[in-house]
Write a protein that holds these residues in place. Structure first.
Motif, short mmCIF file in Angstrom:
data_model
loop_
_atom_site.label_atom_id
_atom_site.label_comp_id
_atom_site.label_asym_id
_atom_site.label_seq_id
_atom_site.Cartn_x
_atom_site.Cartn_y
_atom_site.Cartn_z
N LEU A 82 36.21 37.70 36.76
CA LEU A 82 35.69 38.95 36.21
C LEU A 82 36.82 39.90 35.83
CD1 LEU A 82 32.66 39.39 38.60
CD2 LEU A 82 32.57 39.03 36.15
N GLY A 104 31.99 40.26 45.75
CA GLY A 104 30.63 40.45 45.24
C GLY A 104 30.56 41.53 44.17
N ASP A 105 31.60 42.32 44.04
CA ASP A 105 31.61 43.30 42.95
C ASP A 105 31.57 42.57 41.61
OD1 ASP A 105 31.74 45.36 44.63
OD2 ASP A 105 33.80 45.97 44.18
N THR A 106 30.96 43.19 40.65
CA THR A 106 30.93 42.56 39.33
C THR A 106 31.55 43.44 38.27
OG1 THR A 106 28.68 43.37 39.19
CG2 THR A 106 28.98 41.05 39.67
N ASP A 107 31.40 44.73 38.44
CA ASP A 107 31.93 45.60 37.39
C ASP A 107 33.32 46.07 37.78
OD1 ASP A 107 32.14 46.98 35.13
OD2 ASP A 107 30.69 48.55 35.61
#
Ligand SMILES: Nc1ncnc2c1ncn2[C@@H]1O[C@H](COP(=O)(O)OP(=O)(O)OP(=O)(O)O)[C@@H](O)[C@H]1O
Ligand SMILES: Nc1ncnc2c1ncn2[C@@H]1O[C@H](COP(=O)(O)OP(=O)(O)OP(=O)(O)O)[C@@H](O)[C@H]1O
Ligand SMILES: [Mg+2]
Ligand SMILES: [Mg+2]
Lengths: 382, 266, 237, 356, 550
Positions: A234, A204-207
């Protein structure tokens, strides 16, 4: 006419009366963030059933049988696996089960189903403990690669072929990725390389830039992140945006082998290496899949699932006794033994041979390179 | 008579506003005293200082010989001060009886293990508390309403229940903030009788805030008048009624005459 | 025709019947007061008029128009304003913002400004505190604010629910004077009061409520002299 | 002497001391970590700057979502758990338009128009979803105890997620690149991605507009009045339903914009994408003081910066491996720390001790 | 004439609404997915979903106008609503040749179109679909115009039949499953079974409607004289309940027992959270943390794998699980002492996440296994016997529930319980009543946590292996939801809530991808239907009861 068959199997038999379907279970993750794994595998199973049905018309026709897939959501958790297994185990007409996707679900499910003498074949469990000598369940098998096999292949490729001396890894907290990168690192070190960073992110991390910046500080030759599509894409993209990673080779594993990954990662994925089963991109299968579901397979384990289901169905056919009236009798212990004695089975993922602990996958791991948006096998050389 | 509560130089500020300004005040044991004053004079704030809701910036509050300023409200209560609120604040989703039993909290000492094991201590205390609560319920005239939720009670009953809850801790000093607000004259007279009764029967000392002059003038033995946080007058009811500053700041000319007629008829 | 008229109004809280068939009227220019003990239904009557409660039966008409089919905010546009019980000021807004909201339905900048001045004149304390957050005002200050805010709507019919509750005697006087003033300037007033003595002294007519029913309706003068009223509501024995 | 000690001891608030000690302990650990990290000198100065830039960028996204969150909370005092999913609804739907536009080449030939069109579609979708949610799941329960709408909000969150999963499928869809926003640019000597710059500027602009709207316009005052007391607000002539609906529309429109920007940065959408940003935005809103518009923004930026900087700056100095895994631990610890020292958030008004 | 117009206008509006709902369920894929599941003979859940989406709208609409309009007009309107609803859905296959719905909607494909058109091509098939919709509307109109009793009874019977059909494959899994065989098809009920269920339901309604007055008369008659009779009845009912509860798993078989076990574990947690949220009013969204701690403690202390540190038995480890959870409850309670309401909610949510992430972390992996979890957790021994199957565990969990309920009940009836509730109502005033807020809050957290720790310990041993992923936010949310669905503060409500939110979804497991959708929708529906919960806490009639006792 009356049945003349007498069941002598110590674990009993499944008797499929004429007109009734032969039921196999599918305990897969069908909800939650990991559901694309399950949807993908389910497609593999259902297509395998279609193919088997088409190829064995006569055998089935005698008693007007069909093959029914009973799907249960095993989620990606131990309790989910337990529940699905309990439900399937309670149904005495289930012959065998394909599943689970996540190793955490496989832990309890393998025990429960084995206790009920129902074989469980997993298309995507990779945790070593499931097929370790002391801890494996009696009738549990898998067509997925044990992490030990795949991790080793990755390390060898990186060290020997790419000539990498330093490696960094990222996992996403899933048992699969965590184990895989650990094995890769361990083998890499044995070979003489150095694991300079072992990082982790959360699903769920995006950065990813901060974690990539950290990795960039140690300038690894190879960055290996055996995770799934979303986060994998990503990382792939953002690695291009972080200074210091320009010369780092990116590597992943079968969790990211999917057209969705190419789409999501875009151009950034070009030149990246991904380990996976020998035949990763089965055009013929993909066509069938699209025709049936209107989309491409969303993940990478459909072929394993296909093989698992085919293996199961073949074994069923092998041990089944067809009665005069068309009733099919399937002795349970014999079925399990038949599965374990699978040898040189030509599946879509390679040539499968099961060992005594239940590992069936073809030990041959391919490394694919993404070239022009396609997975091209580059190692081992043919 | 010896004082039960002495406030010396109490000051409470809110930002730039001095809500209570260097206030001195004493309450004699067993007496009924009142604080009156215009709206916003700082009466409720003074109550809050006594009961530990606010810590005064300056000054001392001595209760029963001990300094209590700055103590937390639960400690102040356990020392023997109980209060009611200007806007009724009952535990509205609990029954009347339970409200009173909560009030008895400081007098009970059983612990959770007593409650789980139903030890003798638990049984004795619960029995006592229940009896006391029922007694108080009758005392304030709410017999039969014990199992009503507090929020379903009529307004007047809620005021009385609040007093019963305050009495449950067996306080020595009772602070009442506008006990007759929103009551009609008949109910008000009942309340007056009731407050007297409290003092006479239970020997409580009572401090009250009121705007209803009929109440203040009939039952107080001593009245302090506040304005802008300061005490501008103190004395017996008759003195206060005549004090021109009080009339100016608080009573108003017409009202002063009105009170006379009201007190005369009461 | 009466300005406001209630006919056989029954209102409920859940299953509790708080109004059991109230009928009353208010003529233009009048001050009418409702008196009654706690829980008699006075507040409920006002809430029914302003549409906060829908009566199950009966009609409320304002100049012949049935109000029961309108929502509370629509009724405000018809010229009805209320000072709710317990003041109902917006505690986290400043005094000035509260007053602005009073004029929410109006768009005439000039008129609003004028009225604001009038309110500040009436209650200088509000002007002094106009940037204070209203929740920190004392009780009486809040009451002033609530009345001021209702006036800002320039209502034709003003409903006041116990405006003297918790006020110092000087202020009670002031407020009652103000009510008379407002009335003289043409606002019709329906006043609910515990302080029946004061209420009857300024009202033209009055109704006595008991447990959801009207038990007496008469001119203020007569009510003041009524023995039952004197005993229970005026505190004379 | 002992009298004095006793006097003093009686007045100490043990709660405060315990709570403060707790906070202090966290701070001390953090400081040790920072010293350790600086001592290690593992990162270059540029890299430290990069962390900050990444943090601000991510913070901008959080801030943008948090604005809508805080707005609805400020008016209804309701934790709108579904806000993250409303955000997803807009972004996901916008994808299809983006893909079509890209297919016809309009996407890159007329990027601004395309972007506006996509945002419009996203906003409309988000608003429609929010309105249906409000009408079905929240409005009937306006008078119910506060926990009840919390539960329907959770229900709505699942419903929206899985509705869109059913409609659009479970796969990850890739937003096409918008050429003009590809690459970096330099601001005040900092290298920053163009999309990030866009997000930061937009979030500041939107925040300012929103703040002005709530604080100074008549409609804004009506909103705040409704927040305090719906009945009394309606007595002022305020149409309460209308105001609430407007609030939802505003919050959802912001979520829609945020969704598209988010998709532009991360280039992927899927039905579950709203969940974590939703929680992060909630956290950011609370850090800043929930209900407070500038606070939401501040909270978002602080949260973003701490998440980016914290693992490297604090955890690594403590010798913790794989520190980025623990970035949410840092985020939530920051939250606790802020609330310990400022119980209503950084900019939350201190409801001066509730009036007794 | 005006009202005529509005009636038809409103009918059209409702038809559109019916169509919108039908389109929704079709596009979301519900119809297609459910089509694989027969409920009554060939009638699939997919058909039923479509029929229901039109039927409910039509029913509500027609019922509203039942008195005002004639029967003929109702029928016409029914046909209009149903037909229009079906028409909107039929638009999909009709226009599919020109519009590529599939680009956006994954389920819009040939399979769906052929399903909607009975495989008869877009035009003929669509006409058939509209006809079915209209007929269905007429049928509904006919039901609506029945007399009240029959109308309600028929609707109820219809819904019950569907429900039974839906759940019928559970019956075959039961120990006494053979008894039901004659009424079951390959899937779902057969015609015989459906008729039987339908008939039984109506018969029951009829019977209870005609019996009622007698019973209430009897009750009135006995009340003043004999309480003993009521008491006797209560005792008999209690004894019966006990027998049923004890015998249930034997009857239900292992899968349903397993479902009950999950319900039971959530009940234990619910009882704990009920103390924190229901009694003390502290909104806790991180309750799963204590569940995790209990489970991990059990895992570490008993596991026979490499991570096991003590190799204890279940019974030796349980007190430690509870204790650790309790201590953690207190520790986590401290920093939030000053926080209220929603601030508390987000901070506790954070705690839950922190615990999960730490469990997952590489940092603590050497101690607690990280992502690989803890394996090989043995089952509890019991005098040489091993508690192993779901049926065995049922009794263990039952004991757990009993213990938790007992403690919760006794605490509630004490000074501490009242202090909790007072604090929930008004913290300031509670403090002014002499209640020490610190102690009171921390005890609430501690007790709540300890129940959760107990549940976690049993869970670890039950599943046999634990992974950090099992301890996610959803569990906290689920426990919170179930106590509210049951009725905040109510102990029986906790059980009802977990049955509704844990038990029912388990039974929908086969609809995997739609389970969460159904779960979400039913959360909303339940709260709309009963905002106060399904079994709200009754006001305690303490005064009355005690006086009777005297
Ligand atoms: N928490 C607070 N913050 C800021 N100002 C406050 C606060 N509480 C009270 N005040 C101010 O202090 C002054 C005194 O208030 P207080 O409530 O004590 O008045 P009071 O004498 O009780 O008046 P009333 O008779 O109207 O209740 C008022 O001007 C009020 O605005
Ligand atoms: N929200 C409510 N829910 C249930 N019952 C209510 C509610 N509000 C008022 N009641 C009941 O309705 C009746 C009438 O109440 P109302 O508030 O109209 O009385 P009132 O005459 O204004 O009294 P007061 O002088 O105390 O303001 C009372 O019996 C009261 O208990
Ligand atoms: Mg006051
Ligand atoms: Mg009233």
């Amino acid at each position: 006419g009356k049945s003349s068959y007498k069941c002598e199997d110590p674990y009993g038999c499944v008797n499929v009366a004429p007109g009734q379907p032969i039921k196999i279970g599918a305990a897969l993750v069908l909800s939650g963030p990991n559901e694309s794994l399950g949807v993908d595998s389910l497609g593999g199973v259902e297509i395998a059933v279609d193919d088997f049905t088409a190829a064995n018309k006569d055998w089935l026709a005698k008693g007007k049988h069909s093959i029914q897939v009973v799907k249960e959501d095993s989620q990606c958790s131990a309790e989910g696996g337990q529940t699905a297994a309990q439900k399937l185990a309670a149904d005495k007409s289930i012959v065998g089960v394909i599943g689970t996707n996540c190793s955490s679900a496989g832990e309890p499910a393998s025990k429960i189903l084995s206790d009920a003498h129902i074989p469980l074949i997993s298309p995507s469990n990779t945790a070593p403990s499931l097929t370790a000598p002391k801890t494996h369940a009696e009738c549990y098998l898998r067509t997925a690669h044990n992490d030990k096999v795949q991790g080793k292949a990755v390390a060898e490729f990186a060290y020997k072929v790419l000539g990498a001396k330093t490696m960094a890894t990222i996992h996403d907290g899933s048992p699969y990725a965590e184990q895989l990168q650990q094995v890769a690192c361990d083998v890499f070190k044995q070979l003489g390389g150095k694991c300079v960073a072992q990082e982790a992110i959360n699903v769920g991390d995006t950065d990813m830039r901060p974690v990539l910046t950290k990795i960039a500080a140690s300038k690894p030759d190879v960055l290996y992140y055996p995770i799934f599509i979303q986060e994998g894409a990503l990382i792939t993209q953002q690695a291009k945006e972080v200074p210091g990673l320009e010369n780092t080779v990116l590597m992943g594993s079968d969790g990211m082998i999917s057209p969705d990954f190419i789409k999501a990662a875009g151009k950034a994925a070009e030149g990246m290496y991904l380990s996976g089963p020998a035949a990763v991109n089965n055009e013929e299968f993909n066509k069938k899949y699209e025709a049936k579901y209107g989309q491409e397979p969303p993940s990478a384990f459909h072929l394993h699932a296909y093989d698992a289901a085919t293996m199961l169905l073949n074994a069923i056919k092998k041990v089944a006794v067809v009665d005069k009236d068309g009733t099919i009798h399937i002795p349970r212990k014999a079925l399990c033994q038949a599965l374990f004695s699978t040898k040189n089975f030509k599946g879509l993922t390679g040539t499968l041979t099961c060992n005594q602990y239940g590992d069936c996958a073809d030990p041959k791991i391919n490394i694919n390179k993404i070239i022009n948006g396609k997975y091209v096998p580059v190692w081992p050389k043919k | 008579m010896e004082p039960i509560l002495i406030a010396k130089g109490v000051t409470k500020r809110f930002g730039g506003l001095v809500a209570v300004n260097n206030l001195d005040f004493t309450i004699e044991r067993g007496s009924i005293a009142s604080v009156i004053g215009p709206n916003g004079a700082g009466k409720t704030t003074f109550f809050n200082c006594i009961t530990g809701f606010y810590t005064p910036e300056e000054g001392k509050i001595i209760f029963d010989g001990r300094e209590i300023q700055g103590l937390t409200p639960d400690r102040v209560t356990r020392m023997g001060i109980a209060r009611t609120y200007q806007n009724i604040r009952l535990f509205s989703n609990m029954t009347a009886l339970e409200n009173i039993m909560v009030g008895r909290h400081p007098l009970m000492h059983h612990q959770w293990w007593d409650a789980i094991l139903h030890t003798r201590r638990y049984k004795r205390e619960e029995q006592e508390a229940l009896e006391a609560a029922r007694r108080l319920l009758n005392f304030v005239g709410l017999q039969g309403l014990g199992d009503q939720l507090a929020r379903n009670l009529p307004y007047g009953a809620q005021r009385r229940l609040e007093i019963a809850r305050a009495l449950a801790s067996e306080p020595k000093l009772l602070l009442l903030d506008e006990p007759t607000a929103g009551m009609n004259p008949q109910e008000t007279s009942e309340m007056i009788r009731f407050i007297r009764h409290l003092r006479d029967e239970l020997g409580l000392s009572i401090l009250l805030i009121e705007h209803d002059m009929k109440v203040v003038m009939t039952i107080s033995e001593k009245i302090a008048v506040m304005d802008f946080g300061k005490k501008i007058a103190e004395g017996k009811p008759e003195e206060i009624q005549r004090n021109p500053r009080v009339i100016e700041a608080y009573l108003g000319r017409g009202a002063a005459s009105g009170i006379k007629s009201a007190t005369a008829t009461a | 025709m009466a300005m406001l008229e209630l006919k056989d109004v029954h209102s409920f809280y859940g299953n509790i019947e708080a109004l059991k068939g109230i009928s009353l009227y208010v003529d233009e220019g009048e001050i009418v007061t409702l008196i009654g003990a706690n829980g008699a239904g006075k507040t409920t009557t006002l809430r029914t008029i302003t549409g906060l409660i829908k009566p199950r039966q009966g009609t409320v008409t304002l100049e012949g128009e049935d109000l029961t089919k309108f929502k509370p905010h629509e009724i405000v546009y018809k010229g009805v304003s209320m000072v709710p019980e317990g003041r109902g000021i917006f505690a986290r807004l400043t005094v000035a913002e509260n007053l602005d909201l009073g004029a929410y339905i109006r768009n005439d900048k000039e008129g609003i400004k004028e009225d604001l001045e009038r309110v500040y004149e009436l209650f200088p304390r509000l002007k002094e505190r106009r940037n204070q957050v209203a929740g920190t005002l004392s009780g009486g200050e809040q009451q002033m604010l609530a009345i001021g805010r209702a006036l800002m709507a320039r209502p034709r019919l003003l409903l006041l629910d116990e405006p003297s509750m918790g006020l110092a005697p000087v202020l009670v006087e002031l407020i009652f004077d103000t009510i008379v003033d407002i009335n003289k300037q043409g606002t019709t007033i329906l006043l609910v009061e515990q302080n029946a003595l004061m209420a009857l002294s300024i009202a033209h007519r009055g109704y006595v409520l008991r447990t959801g029913e009207i038990v007496l309706a008469d001119s203020a003068e007569n009510l003041r002299n009524n023995e039952m009223v004197q005993k229970t509501y005026l505190g004379m024995e | 002497m002992s009298e004095k000690i006793k006097y003093f001891l009686e007045r100490i608030s043990w709660v405060d001391i315990m709570v403060w000690l707790f906070g202090l302990a966290i701070l001390v650990i953090a400081v040790i970590g920072v010293i350790g990290s600086i001592h290690n000198a593992y990162y270059t100065k540029e890299q430290w700057m990069d962390f900050v830039v990444f943090g601000i960028s991510q913070g901008g996204v959080y801030a943008l979502i948090a604005l809508g969150y805080t707005l609805v909370y400020g008016i209804l005092f309701m934790i709108n758990f579904a806000h993250g999913d409303i955000f997803m609804a807009g972004a996901f739907t916008g994808y299809f338009l983006a893909a079509k536009l890209n297919q016809y080449g309009i996407y890159n030939s007329h990027p601004i128009i395309s972007l506006l069109l996509i945002m419009l579609l996203a906003m409309v979708t988000s608003v429609v979803v929010a309105l249906i949610t409000e009408r079905v799941a929240y409005r009937p329960l306006r008078k119910a105890p506060r926990l009840v709408p919390l539960i329907t909000a959770i229900g709505a969150s699942f419903t929206i997620e899985y509705t869109f999963r059913g409609l659009y499928g479970s796969g990850v869809e890739a937003y096409p690149d918008m050429k003009i926003f590809v690459g970096k640019t330099s601001v005040l000597g900092l290298r920053i991605l163009k999309v990030h710059l866009l997000v930061i500027i937009l979030s500041i602009l939107l925040m300012a507009a929103l703040y002005a709207y709530v604080q100074y316009t008549k409609a804004g005052k009506a909103m705040r009045a409704v927040a305090e007391d719906k009945d009394v607000a309606s007595l002022m002539g305020v149409d309460v339903d209308r105001v609430i609906v407007n609030t939802f529309i505003l919050g959802a429109a912001l979520a829609g914009i945020a969704g598209v920007l988010y998709a532009l940065i991360f280039k992927q959408v899927h039905f579950f994408m709203g969940f974590i940003p939703g929680i992060k935005a909630f956290t950011a809103a609370v850090v800043g003081g929930i209900g407070n518009v500038p606070g939401a923004m501040l909270g978002g930026f602080i949260l973003g910066i701490f998440e980016a900087l914290g693992p490297g700056l604090i955890l690594e100095g403590l010798g913790i491996p794989a520190s980025y895994q623990l970035k949410d631990v840092i985020a939530f610890t920051l939250l606790v720390l802020v609330l310990i020292f400022r119980p209503t958030g950084l900019m939350g008004e201190r409801l001066s001790e509730e009036k007794v | 004439m005006d009202s005529q117009n509005t009636f038809w206008k409103s009918a059209v509006k409702n038809g559109l609404l019916a169509g919108a709902i039908g389109l929704y369920s079709t596009l979301v894929g519900l119809v297609q997915a459910f089509n694989k599941r027969a409920v009554i003979e060939q009638l699939s859940l997919g058909h039923i979903t479509l029929l229901l989406s039109w039927g409910v709208v039509a029913y509500v609409f027609l019922n509203h106008h039942r008195e005002a309009e004639s029967k003929g007009k109702l029928i016409a309107a029914g046909a209009l609503v149903g037909g229009l609803g079906a028409f909107l859905v039929a638009l999909l296959p009709m226009t599919a040749q020109w519009v590529d719905y599939h680009f956006v909607f994954v389920h819009a494909g040939p399979e769906m179109y052929s399903l909607l058109t009975f495989g008869k091509g877009p035009w003929v098939g669509s006409a058939m679909l509209v006809a079915v919709g209209a007929l269905w509307g007429v049928l509904i109109a006919l039901v609506v115009s029945l007399p009240t009793f029959w109308r309600n009874s028929v609707v109820k019977a219809f819904l019950i039949t569907i429900t039974v059909g839906l759940l019928s494959d559970l019956f075959s899994g039961m120990t006494i499953g053979w008894m039901f065989q004659p009424f079951l098809g390959v899937e779902g009920l057969n015609i015989l079974g459906a008729v039987l269920v339908f008939g039984l339901s109506i018969a029951y309604d009829y019977w209870s409607a005609h019996r009622k007055p007698k019973e209430s008369a009897e009750a009135v008659a006995t009340e003043p004289t004999g309480i003993t009779k009521a008491q006797l009845r209560r005792m008999v009912v209690g004894a019966l309940a006990l027998v049923v509860v004890a015998g249930l798993p034997l009857l239900l078989g292992s899968y349903l027992s397993h479902v009950l076990n999950m319900v039971g574990l959530y009940t234990i947690m619910g009882l704990g959270l009920n103390i924190v949220v229901g009694y003390a009013g502290l909104l806790d969204l991180g309750y799963v943390a204590f569940f995790a701690l209990g489970a991990y403690m059990m895992g570490l202390l008993t596991s026979t794998g490499p991570l096991g540190i003590a190799h204890w038995t279940f019974w030796e480890a349980v007190p430690f699980s509870i204790l650790v959870a309790m201590v953690a409850g207190i520790l986590l309670g401290v920093p939030v002492l000053r926080m209220r309401g929603d601030y508390l909610a987000i901070v506790t949510l954070g705690f839950g996440e922190i615990i999960r992430i730490l469990a997952l972390s590489n940092w603590l992996k050497p101690l607690i296994g990280g992502a690989q979890g803890i394996l090989l957790i043995p089952k509890p021994p019991l005098f040489g016997f091993k508690i192993q199957t779901p049926i065995h565990f049922y009794y263990l969990i039952l004991v757990g529930i009993g213990l938790a309920a007992f403690v919760a009940y006794r605490l509630r009836e004490s000074r501490l319980g009242r202090a909790w509730m007072a604090m929930r109502e008004d913290e300031d005033v509670a403090e002014a009543m002499g209640i020490d807020l610190v102690v009171t809050k921390l005890t609430a957290f501690a007790f709540g946590a300890s129940f959760s720790g107990l549940a976690g310990a049993i869970f670890a041993s039950y599943v046999g292996s634990i992974f950090p992923h099992s301890f996610n936010l959803l569990i906290s949310i689920n426990v919170l939801s179930l106590i509210i669905v049951g009725g905040v503060g109510s102990m029986p409500g906790v059980f009802v809530g977990s049955l509704a939110l844990v038990g029912l979804p388990e039974l929908l497991r086969e609809f995997a991808e739609y389970r969460m959708l159904i779960y979400g929708l039913s959360l909303i529906a339940m709260m709309l239907l009963k905002p106060e919960g399904f079994w709200p806490e009754p006001i305690r009639k303490r005064e009355l009861r005690e006086e009777v006792g005297d």
